[in-house]
Design a protein around this motif. Structure first.
Motif, PDB file in Angstrom:
ATOM      1  N   GLN A  51       0.816  -1.231   0.000  1.00 41.41           N
ATOM      2  CA  GLN A  51       0.000   0.000   0.000  1.00 41.41           C
ATOM      3  C   GLN A  51       0.839   1.267   0.000  1.00 41.41           C
ATOM      4  O   GLN A  51       0.331   2.333  -0.290  1.00 41.41           O
ATOM      5  CB  GLN A  51      -0.910   0.012   1.238  1.00 41.41           C
ATOM      6  CG  GLN A  51      -2.004  -1.038   1.204  1.00 41.41           C
ATOM      7  CD  GLN A  51      -3.220  -0.576   0.422  1.00 41.41           C
ATOM      8  OE1 GLN A  51      -3.641   0.560   0.522  1.00 41.41           O
ATOM      9  NE2 GLN A  51      -3.797  -1.468  -0.362  1.00 41.41           N
ATOM     10  N   LEU A  52       2.108   1.156   0.396  1.00 38.14           N
ATOM     11  CA  LEU A  52       2.869   2.407   0.527  1.00 38.14           C
ATOM     12  C   LEU A  52       4.354   2.204   0.278  1.00 38.14           C
ATOM     13  O   LEU A  52       4.872   1.090   0.315  1.00 38.14           O
ATOM     14  CB  LEU A  52       2.655   3.019   1.916  1.00 38.14           C
ATOM     15  CG  LEU A  52       2.952   2.172   3.143  1.00 38.14           C
ATOM     16  CD1 LEU A  52       4.418   2.272   3.549  1.00 38.14           C
ATOM     17  CD2 LEU A  52       2.086   2.654   4.305  1.00 38.14           C
ATOM     18  N   THR A  53       5.012   3.305   0.003  1.00 36.53           N
ATOM     19  CA  THR A  53       6.467   3.342  -0.033  1.00 36.53           C
ATOM     20  C   THR A  53       6.877   4.709   0.508  1.00 36.53           C
ATOM     21  O   THR A  53       6.028   5.467   0.984  1.00 36.53           O
ATOM     22  CB  THR A  53       7.003   3.058  -1.454  1.00 36.53           C
ATOM     23  OG1 THR A  53       8.432   3.015  -1.421  1.00 36.53           O
ATOM     24  CG2 THR A  53       6.578   4.109  -2.461  1.00 36.53           C
ATOM     25  N   THR A  54       8.165   4.992   0.488  1.00 38.38           N
ATOM     26  CA  THR A  54       8.617   6.314   0.945  1.00 38.38           C
ATOM     27  C   THR A  54       9.657   6.826  -0.050  1.00 38.38           C
ATOM     28  O   THR A  54      10.221   6.060  -0.831  1.00 38.38           O
ATOM     29  CB  THR A  54       9.284   6.250   2.339  1.00 38.38           C
ATOM     30  OG1 THR A  54      10.465   5.463   2.249  1.00 38.38           O
ATOM     31  CG2 THR A  54       8.351   5.659   3.376  1.00 38.38           C
ATOM     32  N   ARG A  55       9.886   8.112  -0.028  1.00 40.30           N
ATOM     33  CA  ARG A  55      10.982   8.716  -0.782  1.00 40.30           C
ATOM     34  C   ARG A  55      11.602   9.797   0.091  1.00 40.30           C
ATOM     35  O   ARG A  55      10.931  10.339   0.976  1.00 40.30           O
ATOM     36  CB  ARG A  55      10.483   9.345  -2.097  1.00 40.30           C
ATOM     37  CG  ARG A  55      10.017   8.357  -3.155  1.00 40.30           C
ATOM     38  CD  ARG A  55      11.158   7.519  -3.708  1.00 40.30           C
ATOM     39  NE  ARG A  55      10.773   6.691  -4.851  1.00 40.30           N
ATOM     40  CZ  ARG A  55      10.398   5.416  -4.749  1.00 40.30           C
ATOM     41  NH1 ARG A  55      10.325   4.815  -3.588  1.00 40.30           N
ATOM     42  NH2 ARG A  55      10.094   4.733  -5.856  1.00 40.30           N
ATOM     43  N   TRP A  56      12.885  10.106  -0.151  1.00 40.15           N
ATOM     44  CA  TRP A  56      13.504  11.220   0.568  1.00 40.15           C
ATOM     45  C   TRP A  56      14.280  12.074  -0.428  1.00 40.15           C
ATOM     46  O   TRP A  56      14.579  11.637  -1.549  1.00 40.15           O
ATOM     47  CB  TRP A  56      14.397  10.727   1.705  1.00 40.15           C
ATOM     48  CG  TRP A  56      15.705  10.114   1.276  1.00 40.15           C
ATOM     49  CD1 TRP A  56      15.885   8.851   0.808  1.00 40.15           C
ATOM     50  CD2 TRP A  56      16.992  10.737   1.291  1.00 40.15           C
ATOM     51  NE1 TRP A  56      17.207   8.633   0.525  1.00 40.15           N
ATOM     52  CE2 TRP A  56      17.920   9.781   0.816  1.00 40.15           C
ATOM     53  CE3 TRP A  56      17.458  12.002   1.666  1.00 40.15           C
ATOM     54  CZ2 TRP A  56      19.281  10.053   0.698  1.00 40.15           C
ATOM     55  CZ3 TRP A  56      18.817  12.264   1.552  1.00 40.15           C
ATOM     56  CH2 TRP A  56      19.710  11.295   1.076  1.00 40.15           C
ATOM     57  N   THR A  57      14.574  13.294  -0.033  1.00 43.89           N
ATOM     58  CA  THR A  57      15.293  14.170  -0.946  1.00 43.89           C
ATOM     59  C   THR A  57      16.541  14.749  -0.278  1.00 43.89           C
ATOM     60  O   THR A  57      16.515  15.069   0.918  1.00 43.89           O
ATOM     61  CB  THR A  57      14.385  15.307  -1.471  1.00 43.89           C
ATOM     62  OG1 THR A  57      15.199  16.289  -2.103  1.00 43.89           O
ATOM     63  CG2 THR A  57      13.602  15.970  -0.363  1.00 43.89           C
ATOM     64  N   ALA A  58      17.625  14.823  -1.062  1.00 46.30           N
ATOM     65  CA  ALA A  58      18.886  15.356  -0.535  1.00 46.30           C
ATOM     66  C   ALA A  58      18.958  16.870  -0.721  1.00 46.30           C
ATOM     67  O   ALA A  58      19.860  17.519  -0.198  1.00 46.30           O
ATOM     68  CB  ALA A  58      20.062  14.687  -1.241  1.00 46.30           C
ATOM     69  N   VAL A  59      18.010  17.420  -1.504  1.00 47.00           N
ATOM     70  CA  VAL A  59      17.992  18.872  -1.735  1.00 47.00           C
ATOM     71  C   VAL A  59      16.613  19.405  -1.361  1.00 47.00           C
ATOM     72  O   VAL A  59      15.646  18.636  -1.311  1.00 47.00           O
ATOM     73  CB  VAL A  59      18.269  19.217  -3.226  1.00 47.00           C
ATOM     74  CG1 VAL A  59      19.679  18.831  -3.618  1.00 47.00           C
ATOM     75  CG2 VAL A  59      17.256  18.517  -4.137  1.00 47.00           C
ATOM     76  N   ASP A  60      16.505  20.711  -1.131  1.00 45.12           N
ATOM     77  CA  ASP A  60      15.181  21.283  -0.871  1.00 45.12           C
ATOM     78  C   ASP A  60      14.297  21.044  -2.092  1.00 45.12           C
ATOM     79  O   ASP A  60      14.707  21.308  -3.226  1.00 45.12           O
ATOM     80  CB  ASP A  60      15.290  22.789  -0.610  1.00 45.12           C
ATOM     81  CG  ASP A  60      15.866  23.074   0.776  1.00 45.12           C
ATOM     82  OD1 ASP A  60      15.821  22.151   1.635  1.00 45.12           O
ATOM     83  OD2 ASP A  60      16.362  24.191   0.996  1.00 45.12           O
ATOM     84  N   ALA A  61      13.097  20.511  -1.855  1.00 43.56           N
ATOM     85  CA  ALA A  61      12.202  20.203  -2.975  1.00 43.56           C
ATOM     86  C   ALA A  61      10.776  20.551  -2.559  1.00 43.56           C
ATOM     87  O   ALA A  61      10.539  21.012  -1.436  1.00 43.56           O
ATOM     88  CB  ALA A  61      12.312  18.726  -3.327  1.00 43.56           C
ATOM     89  N   GLU A  62       9.843  20.315  -3.482  1.00 49.15           N
ATOM     90  CA  GLU A  62       8.434  20.502  -3.124  1.00 49.15           C
ATOM     91  C   GLU A  62       7.578  19.554  -3.958  1.00 49.15           C
ATOM     92  O   GLU A  62       8.003  19.099  -5.017  1.00 49.15           O
ATOM     93  CB  GLU A  62       8.000  21.959  -3.310  1.00 49.15           C
ATOM     94  CG  GLU A  62       8.297  22.582  -4.661  1.00 49.15           C
ATOM     95  CD  GLU A  62       7.158  22.436  -5.661  1.00 49.15           C
ATOM     96  OE1 GLU A  62       6.000  22.277  -5.243  1.00 49.15           O
ATOM     97  OE2 GLU A  62       7.458  22.470  -6.871  1.00 49.15           O
ATOM     98  N   VAL A  63       6.410  19.229  -3.411  1.00 45.78           N
ATOM     99  CA  VAL A  63       5.443  18.440  -4.172  1.00 45.78           C
ATOM    100  C   VAL A  63       4.135  19.211  -4.138  1.00 45.78           C
ATOM    101  O   VAL A  63       3.593  19.468  -3.049  1.00 45.78           O
ATOM    102  CB  VAL A  63       5.180  17.051  -3.535  1.00 45.78           C
ATOM    103  CG1 VAL A  63       4.429  16.160  -4.524  1.00 45.78           C
ATOM    104  CG2 VAL A  63       6.446  16.380  -3.076  1.00 45.78           C
ATOM    105  N   ASP A  64       3.644  19.585  -5.302  1.00 46.71           N
ATOM    106  CA  ASP A  64       2.403  20.362  -5.404  1.00 46.71           C
ATOM    107  C   ASP A  64       2.397  21.550  -4.439  1.00 46.71           C
ATOM    108  O   ASP A  64       1.404  21.800  -3.746  1.00 46.71           O
ATOM    109  CB  ASP A  64       1.185  19.468  -5.126  1.00 46.71           C
ATOM    110  CG  ASP A  64       0.724  18.760  -6.390  1.00 46.71           C
ATOM    111  OD1 ASP A  64       1.591  18.428  -7.223  1.00 46.71           O
ATOM    112  OD2 ASP A  64      -0.489  18.560  -6.549  1.00 46.71           O
ATOM    113  N   GLY A  65       3.531  22.224  -4.345  1.00 47.06           N
ATOM    114  CA  GLY A  65       3.603  23.416  -3.505  1.00 47.06           C
ATOM    115  C   GLY A  65       3.886  23.138  -2.039  1.00 47.06           C
ATOM    116  O   GLY A  65       4.117  24.065  -1.259  1.00 47.06           O
ATOM    117  N   VAL A  66       3.905  21.862  -1.630  1.00 46.94           N
ATOM    118  CA  VAL A  66       4.222  21.541  -0.228  1.00 46.94           C
ATOM    119  C   VAL A  66       5.737  21.347  -0.117  1.00 46.94           C
ATOM    120  O   VAL A  66       6.306  20.500  -0.814  1.00 46.94           O
ATOM    121  CB  VAL A  66       3.483  20.258   0.232  1.00 46.94           C
ATOM    122  CG1 VAL A  66       3.908  19.856   1.645  1.00 46.94           C
ATOM    123  CG2 VAL A  66       1.976  20.454   0.154  1.00 46.94           C
TER     124      VAL A  66
END
Ligand code: HEM
Length: 400
Positions: free
Chosen positions: A289-304
């Protein structure tokens, strides 16, 4: 209700059993919601989930990120085995492992396995037919079928599989929720499995067969060899990723069918409809049902905003029920057109076992229905208390 409160409700026993009202509540607040704490955001809208999975800036959990959460992870052989596998590696190293491993995992090999799958299905159906009264479909069919198919694919001898299964499951269990006792069991299993595979690899190098242990033992031998650790991790990963996920596709799919007797009858009469049924089982009741992701740089998803070093929770099962993407998303419609669910993820880590698992299910369901015309539920199913891998512990059915 806030997204944080909805997620809390999702992680109760009731929420894990029936996450779908909680997914609907999340869709009502938009495709992505900011969180505070372990995750910077929850991503659940279909388009947003698809974008995050396809964006290489959003990385799978890897050694670098795990070290932030558990600096002592190296002390655990179970985590070392997992973290050496492509599912937990990003960038060039992921591409290299994926290339070396999936080039052996071809449509030709899957097509060759279809005969084995049919044989295994019929063998299990024969055994079921010998039983009277109520049987547990998980124990008698959904568990042994994929274990035997993966066993054949890898080349793990049939007599070793009963020993092998609980060892591999114990390693996978540390991902659900690590705890001191889980680590003790998983670490012991990882050490024993490594010894087992070391021995099997040595045997196959001396006496090659047409199986994955043999071809992976030789993978990249000329210029870019798989290290011994990478080879062991790949073998454990393929067994781990391909076994219980398929068990739950079979269990979840059967429960849907038995709760829709008219649709089951249609499939019984028209087995050629199986591909549409299997895609709809996968969309409606995703085994992962789920997974995860992480980011090494500042990012955004749909403005979040998702600040560097933080993770997002990616709800594949919620994306599959996004009303903006699928009409009447909570209903079972095996004839649904354009059923591009995200159950196998998307992008660089898209499941390389999708064709195999779909082949197993497309063979199994029509044969099961044909063999047992009065197959029905005989009691309340019992579910695993996890969303990472969602399915049954027991699925009681009556055969005739
Ligand atoms: C219903 C059955 C299955 C489901 C629902 C499933 C689901 C998934 C998902 C969601 C991912 C990607 C996770 C992410 O993006 O974070 C994945 C990756 C993977 N799966 Fe499957 N899987 C299934 C069956 C199989 C089978 C049968 C095999 C092998 C025989 C397999 C091997 C793998 C491997 C090796 C990866 C890692 C790929 C990578 O990281 O590049 N899976 N699977």
């Amino acid at each position: 209700m806030s997204a944080a409160a909805t997620l809390q409700a999702l992680h109760t026993e009731e929420g894990r059993r029936n996450p779908y009202p909680h997914y609907a509540a999340l869709h009502a607040v938009g495709p992505v919601a900011p969180l505070t704490g372990h995750y910077a955001a929850v991503v659940h809208g279909y388009d947003a989930v698809s974008r995050v999975l396809r964006d290489p800036a959003f990385r799978v959990l890897d050694a670098e990120q795990l070290a932030r959460q558990l600096p002592t992870w190296h002390e655990h052989p179970s985590l070392t085995v997992l973290m050496n596998s492509m599912m937990f590696i990003n960038g060039d190293q992921h591409a290299r492992l994926r290339r070396l491993i999936t080039r052996e995992f071809t449509a030709r090999r899957v097509a060759a396995l279809a005969e084995t799958v049919t044989r295994q299905v019929d063998h299990l159906l024969d055994r079921l037919a010998e039983q009277d009264g109520e049987v547990d479909f998980i124990k008698e069919f959904a568990f042994p079928l994929p274990s035997n198919v993966i066993g054949e694919l890898l080349g793990v001898p049939a007599e070793d599989r009963p020993w092998f299964q609980p060892h591999v499951s114990a390693i996978g269990a540390v991902l659900d929720a690590g705890g001191a006792d889980k680590f003790a069991v998983a670490d012991k299993a990882a050490t024993e499995l490594s010894a087992y595979f070391t021995d099997l690899v040595r045997q196959r190098r001396q006496d090659p067969r047409d199986d994955l242990v043999t071809v992976l033992s030789a993978a990249g031998e000329d210029d870019d060899p798989l290290t011994h650790e990478e080879l062991l991790s790949a073998l454990v990963l393929v067994f781990n990723a391909g076994f219980e996920t398929t068990t739950h596709l079979l269990g979840n799919g059967l429960e849907v069918l038995l709760r829709h007797p008219d649709a089951a009858q249609r499939l019984r009469e028209q087995p050629e409809l199986a591909p549409g049924y299997v895609e709809e089982f996968l969309r409606l009741e995703a085994p992962a049902q789920l997974t995860t992701r992480w980011t090494a740089v500042d990012a955004e998803v749909d403005g979040v905003p998702v600040p560097a070093g933080s993770s997002v929770l990616v709800l594949l099962g919620a994306a599959n029920r996004d009303p903006a993407r699928f009409a009447d998303p909570d209903t079972f419609q095996p004839e649904r057109a354009d059923n591009a669910h995200l159950t196998f993820s998307a992008g660089l880590h898209f499941c390389p076992g999708a064709l195999l698992t779909v082949t197993e299910a497309q063979i199994a369901f029509p044969r099961l229905l044909a063999r047992f015309p009065r197959l029905a539920l005989s009691g309340e199913p019992a579910y695993r208390a996890q969303l990472t891998l969602r399915g049954h512990t027991h699925l009681p059915v009556i055969l005739a």
